[in-house]
Write a protein that holds these residues in place. Structure first.
Motif, short mmCIF file in Angstrom:
data_model
loop_
_atom_site.label_atom_id
_atom_site.label_comp_id
_atom_site.label_asym_id
_atom_site.label_seq_id
_atom_site.Cartn_x
_atom_site.Cartn_y
_atom_site.Cartn_z
N HIS A 106 41.67 34.71 41.38
CA HIS A 106 41.73 35.81 40.41
C HIS A 106 41.13 35.39 39.07
O HIS A 106 40.28 36.09 38.50
N SER A 107 41.53 34.23 38.57
CA SER A 107 41.06 33.76 37.27
C SER A 107 39.57 33.46 37.29
O SER A 107 38.83 33.82 36.36
N LEU A 109 37.22 34.66 39.28
CA LEU A 109 36.42 35.87 39.37
C LEU A 109 36.42 36.63 38.05
O LEU A 109 35.40 37.22 37.65
N LEU A 110 37.55 36.61 37.37
CA LEU A 110 37.61 37.25 36.05
C LEU A 110 36.65 36.56 35.09
O LEU A 110 35.89 37.21 34.37
N TRP A 129 34.58 41.78 39.19
CA TRP A 129 35.85 42.45 38.90
C TRP A 129 36.24 43.42 40.01
O TRP A 129 37.42 43.68 40.20
N ARG A 132 37.84 41.11 42.53
CA ARG A 132 39.08 40.57 41.96
C ARG A 132 40.25 41.52 42.24
O ARG A 132 41.40 41.09 42.37
N ILE A 176 37.13 38.84 50.59
CA ILE A 176 36.86 38.11 49.34
C ILE A 176 35.84 37.00 49.58
O ILE A 176 34.92 36.80 48.78
N THR A 180 32.27 36.99 47.80
CA THR A 180 32.03 35.88 46.88
C THR A 180 30.81 35.08 47.31
O THR A 180 30.01 34.64 46.48
N CYS A 262 36.62 28.84 44.55
CA CYS A 262 37.17 30.03 45.21
C CYS A 262 37.20 29.84 46.72
O CYS A 262 38.18 30.21 47.39
#
Length: 393
Positions: A106-107, A109-110, A129, A132, A176, A180, A262
């Protein structure tokens, strides 16, 4: 006549999400110096924690940072468990690991989305986002919250991962991973992005050591440190995964570390879901014995450190917190030097700073407290009234 000028970034700036003040000293377009001024956002967590119970403090410290809202309570409960020699059930250790790695995805990707926004590449922002959101949906399913997950408690975790949730988690992880992988290749193959990030904001390995940076900031400069490997906690010593690091030290290396981490996080979560044993998710803790302990967790930004001292009551007599941004932000003193003004905001953001994680304030003179908390507030109000007298009319 000197052609040096000061270009301010902050205290409020559209590319910095929190209040801070950087004075860029420039000659023409070239940055030759940096003065860092923090302290705009202090919230006194250490002081507040020493007036709260061990049951209440995890809720407090997860609000130190919205993005690291699992890392701080995890480090806190590890410190208390160290101080009181409390054993945690194995299933709880695996659940802690799963939540911690979901937070890392999460972090990262943010951060990636914001990095795209900073360089004017809003397609990357929208991609990162969008996917995310899949992680936030998993948090909502598992914990009931998209942020501030309230999972950690002294002795274990508050919620179990149910059998019917596991296929949904695995399905989300697959999507994801696919997405990604797609934009990782797109980013690393894009000549415009490479030109914007490569050889920009270089933090050499020696400078990284001198400034004692942590997390992806350190690993992007060739320093292979990670609390998950160096001081294994939760279930990290039972899982097969690789530490990601590069030698270049530039903004691109920081991006690559986060992108590839990730995939490692996905690998870790899948193994945890497969290996997680049945059993209780917490050991009941009725009292905390006198003692002192430390808790270390590898937050998305780097090592989070909590120190706790107990006197046998249900309230700690000392709680000390060190967030990774406290170490990483100051390294910008060297990382921005020699680059253009246009690159400066990108360099400052490359360490993924969290200023409210970092802020702290005390007023001592000759070893004695100079001002109480109330007096500091009154001084602040007095100065505000002098600066903005029209607000009182």
């Amino acid at each position: 006549m000197s052609n040096r000028r000061i270009v301010p970034i902050g205290p409020y700036h559209p590319l910095q999400e929190e209040p801070e003040f950087f004075k860029l000293i420039v000659e023409g377009e070239k940055v030759i110096g940096l003065e860092i001024n923090l302290g705009y956002n202090h919230r006194g967590h250490e002081f507040i924690a020493q007036k709260m119970t061990y049951e209440q403090i995890p809720y407090l410290v997860e609000r130190i940072c919205g993005i690291c809202s699992n890392s701080h309570p995890l480090a806190f409960v590890l410190a208390v468990e160290d101080a009181a020699a409390i054993e945690v059930p194995e299933r709880a250790q695996y659940i802690r690991t799963i939540i911690h790695e979901l937070e890392r995805i999460h972090s990262h990707l943010l951060w990636l989305g914001l990095a795209g926004h900073f360089i004017g590449y809003n397609t990357v922002w929208m991609w990162a986002w969008r996917y995310r959101e899949l992680v936030l949906d998993l948090f909502e399913m598992i914990t009931g919250n998209r942020n501030h997950y309230a999972m950690n408690k002294v002795g274990g975790v508050r919620r179990d991962i149910l059998p019917e949730q596991i296929p949904l988690i695995e399905k989300a992880l697959t999507e994801i991973e696919t997405k990604t992988n797609m934009f990782t290749k797109a980013i690393l193959d894009d000549p415009v992005i490479l030109a914007r990030l490569e050889n920009v904001g270089v933090l050499t390995k020696q400078a990284a050591i001198d400034y004692a940076v942590v997390g992806p900031t350190a690993r992007a400069s060739g320093i292979a440190i990670d609390v998950r490997k160096d001081d294994p906690h939760c279930a990290y010593d039972k899982i097969d995964w690789n530490m990601i690091y590069f030698d270049e030290g530039d903004v691109l290396a920081k991006a690559k570390v986060r992108l590839l981490e990730c995939f490692e996080s996905i690998k870790i979560i899948r193994q945890c879901l497969k290996q997680m044993p049945q059993g209780p998710i917490e050991n009941r803790v009725d009292e905390i014995a006198p003692g002192e302990g430390i808790g270390r967790a590898e937050a998305p930004r780097g090592e989070v450190f909590h120190y706790v001292r107990s006197d046998g009551t249900n309230i700690p007599i000392r709680h000390k917190i060190r967030a990774p941004s406290f170490m990483n932000i100051v390294s910008n003193e060297v990382a921005v030097i020699g680059y253009s003004i246009a690159d400066a905001a990108l360099c400052l953001a490359a360490v993924d700073p969290c200023y409210c994680c970092t802020e702290r304030m005390a007023a001592f003179e000759d070893g004695k407290e100079r001002y109480t908390g109330k007096q500091l507030l009154e001084l602040s109000w007095e100065k505000t009234n002098k600066m903005f007298p029209h607000l009182n009319k």
